[in-house]
Design a protein around this motif. Structure first.
Motif, short mmCIF file in Angstrom:
data_model
loop_
_atom_site.label_atom_id
_atom_site.label_comp_id
_atom_site.label_asym_id
_atom_site.label_seq_id
_atom_site.Cartn_x
_atom_site.Cartn_y
_atom_site.Cartn_z
N SER A 172 0.83 -1.21 0.00
CA SER A 172 0.00 0.00 0.00
C SER A 172 0.86 1.25 0.00
O SER A 172 1.89 1.32 0.68
N SER A 175 -1.69 7.09 -0.32
CA SER A 175 -3.05 7.44 -0.72
C SER A 175 -4.02 6.27 -0.64
O SER A 175 -5.23 6.47 -0.69
N GLU A 176 -3.50 5.05 -0.49
CA GLU A 176 -4.38 3.88 -0.36
C GLU A 176 -4.76 3.62 1.09
O GLU A 176 -5.66 2.82 1.36
N ASP A 179 -6.28 9.63 3.51
CA ASP A 179 -6.89 10.60 2.60
C ASP A 179 -5.82 11.67 2.29
O ASP A 179 -5.60 12.60 3.06
N THR A 267 -8.73 6.39 4.39
CA THR A 267 -9.53 6.51 3.17
C THR A 267 -10.96 6.05 3.44
O THR A 267 -11.23 5.34 4.42
N ASP A 268 -11.87 6.46 2.57
CA ASP A 268 -13.30 6.15 2.78
C ASP A 268 -13.58 4.65 2.90
O ASP A 268 -14.37 4.26 3.77
N GLN A 271 -12.32 3.61 6.43
CA GLN A 271 -13.13 4.27 7.46
C GLN A 271 -14.55 3.73 7.46
O GLN A 271 -15.15 3.52 8.53
N ARG A 408 -3.89 -2.15 6.01
CA ARG A 408 -5.31 -1.79 5.92
C ARG A 408 -6.13 -2.59 6.93
O ARG A 408 -7.08 -2.07 7.53
#
Length: 585
Positions: A172, A175-176, A179, A267-268, A271, A408
């Motif tokens: 990763s 940006s992965e 945000d 990131t969305d 989250q 992640r």
């Protein structure tokens, strides 16, 4: 012969008397047998699930139900060395789900009037590139400190590069996980940030590569890095973690907090799933505990601790330890006495029950592979049957996109742990420190850190004391380790765990409204600015983050390296660096 018959008839009872007497005798024997069977305590059904230490304790214990059982019912019979743990506990001496003093404190990371806008401070032709190190949370510390270093040097920061080659093997990029646009825009007034390295003639400028010592002070950066930056214009710092001093001026500490608690957003997709899992936990129960349970084989092998698993445990963990030739052999007993060993899942469960958390509490467990697997987890699940993980709460489809990316997956655990009513950490790693500091900043949410050194002798003696006495002593030991304000003296402990410069006490409650939700762009309307939290009468956290050795991440020798303080930053083999990364989060 006739005489013998006469004597026998003389002693024979009449039939009408003998039959009732025999019936009464049989009835007496039946009642006696029944009373004996009722007086024998039933054998526990859980012996097969309990840990080996529990079985040994049970074998030597003949005590029955503890005196503090309110209704005579045992919630968990025969576990942890106790014949039973009461279903209904007495009222806990603390608020289990929050601090009553928390409303008097708030996060205050606004900069002072002396902290100039980046449009004034940023100098041209000064670019800082940093390469982080370790797992997600270790990298987070590097990102936070990189922003502060760029501010010290009045340089433009290139979006940090994440470590993709460490033990965690996560491909990763920034940006992965985070945000990136929010990160750049939120910090725009603090430093200038660009997404890609500067170019010259259509090609990226080759950076001058160097490294600074651990815990380098602002003076250290100005004396050692700035001259190279003025000459080379683009500096690339490698292995960037804990490269900034723990002690900084207030404005720089507050900048750290703005980065850590406001600028770094996941990131969305990350989250979104994290918030879904929090919602699902809340649907099951009004409150829930999140437990960061570090009991993985690698962690135990490195610690050198021993947990009573006999030759099998020594052989298995010893085999793992052989991966690192430079790892010295520890005294397992000494490590436990000094509080350097993680508590077992069973011990964590007993501590929580002793503090007053009931068996019907729902627990979210953030963890990797548990040493001993289901057998090791069984006592904890007996104490808290409502046991959840991200794998049990989410669908296969929801997790698929994250499964091959360890950072992640760690971010999802981070979000749920942060959103819990009580966070329990079984270690002093980076995730534990960052979450402890974050929860202090956002309202002193209940955060429990076992005082392992003081709990150890109590656990060793648990077969000789009642549950009532055990519970009382645990509650006494854990004072000062439950996330209350004023627990830690400002300046003590690692800053990420104790951001004292960014926590203020309200002097006029009416003048501070919704202070915990403020960000650094809102005006500070509290004219009676408060004092930071002060000294406690409790145990104080110490900074356990040692100055560890690290490894050059460019073994081929490309670029240039300046080793400016070898005594503080000794080069070591890659195996030591990998070991450090395993234990970092």
């Amino acid at each position: 012969m006739g005489q013998w018959r006469r004597r026998s008839q003389h002693h024979q009872l009449p039939r009408r008397i003998a039959l009732p007497a025999a019936a009464l005798l049989l009835l007496f024997l039946a009642v006696s047998l029944l009373s004996v069977s009722l007086s024998v305590p039933p054998l526990t059904d859980h012996l097969g699930l309990a840990s080996s230490s529990s079985r040994r304790s049970l074998g030597s214990s003949s005590r029955r139900r503890p005196p503090n059982s309110l209704d005579g019912e045992m919630d968990v019979p025969g576990i942890g060395g106790f014949p039973g743990i009461p279903r209904n506990e007495r009222v806990a001496p603390i608020d289990l789900w929050g601090s009553k003093l928390a409303s008097n404190f708030y996060g205050c990371s606004n900069s002072s009037g002396k902290f100039l806008d980046s449009s004034v401070t940023t100098q041209p032709d000064r670019y800082l590139i940093i390469v982080t190190s370790g797992g997600l949370n270790q990298q987070r510390t590097g990102i936070v400190d990189a922003v502060v270093a760029a501010r010290i040097l009045n340089a433009t920061l290139v979006v940090p590069k994440l470590d993709q080659r460490s033990f965690w093997k996560d491909s990763s990029n920034f940006s992965e996980i985070f945000d990136i646009d929010w990160f750049i825009s939120f910090l725009a007034k603090d430093i200038n940030i660009i997404k890609e390295p500067p170019e010259k003639g259509g090609k990226a400028v080759k950076p001058y590569k160097m490294r600074v010592p651990r815990k380098c002070t602002p003076r250290c950066y100005l004396n050692r890095v700035l001259p190279a930056l003025l000459k080379k214009h683009v500096i690339r710092m490698t292995k960037y973690d804990y490269r900034l001093s723990n002690k900084l001026g207030k404005d720089l500490q507050k900048l750290r907090c703005r980065v850590n608690y406001h600028a770094l957003r996941f990131t969305d997709p990350i989250q979104g799933l994290g918030e879904k899992l929090i919602k699902r936990m809340r649907e099951k129960s009004r409150h829930f505990i999140a437990l960061h349970l570090r009991f993985e084989p690698d962690m135990l092998a490195f610690s050198g601790c021993y947990y009573g698993g006999g030759e099998k445990e020594r052989r298995e963990l010893g085999s793992i330890r052989k991966r690192w030739k430079t790892l010295h052999i520890n005294d397992p007993e000494k490590g436990r006495r000094q509080g350097r060993c993680p508590l077992t899942p069973e011990e964590v469960g007993l501590m929580l029950r002793a503090l007053g958390y009931r068996s019907d509490v729902h627990i979210y467990v953030a963890s990797g592979e548990i040493y001993g697997g289901k057998e090791t987890l069984a006592p904890l699940k007996l104490l808290f049957p409502n046991f959840h993980t991200k794998e049990t709460l989410s669908t296969k489809e929801e997790l698929t996109q994250f499964l091959t990316h360890s950072s992640r997956m760690a971010a999802i655990d981070f979000i749920v742990c942060d959103g819990s009513d009580a966070f329990v950490t079984n270690n002093n790693g980076n995730m534990a420190k960052i979450l402890a500091g974050r929860r202090r900043y956002f309202g002193h949410k209940r955060t429990i850190r076992p005082s392992a050194k003081q709990l150890y002798p109590l656990f060793m003696n648990r077969a000789n004391i009642s549950w009532d006495a055990f519970s009382s002593q645990v509650q006494t030991i854990q004072k000062g380790f439950i996330g209350e304000p004023m627990e830690i003296m400002p300046g003590r402990g690692e800053f990420h765990a104790n951001p004292a410069a960014c926590i203020c006490e309200k002097t006029d409650i009416k003048s501070v409204i919704d202070s915990n939700s403020r960000n650094n762009r809102e005006a500070n309307t509290n004219t009676g600015i408060s004092k930071p939290i002060g000294g406690p009468a409790y145990p104080i956290y110490t900074d356990e983050e040692a100055d560890r050795s690290d490894t050059e991440d460019d073994p081929a020798g490309r670029g240039e390296t300046i080793d400016m303080e070898a005594e503080d930053d000794t080069l070591a083999s890659r195996e030591d660096s990998e070991l450090e990364e395993i234990l970092s989060d």
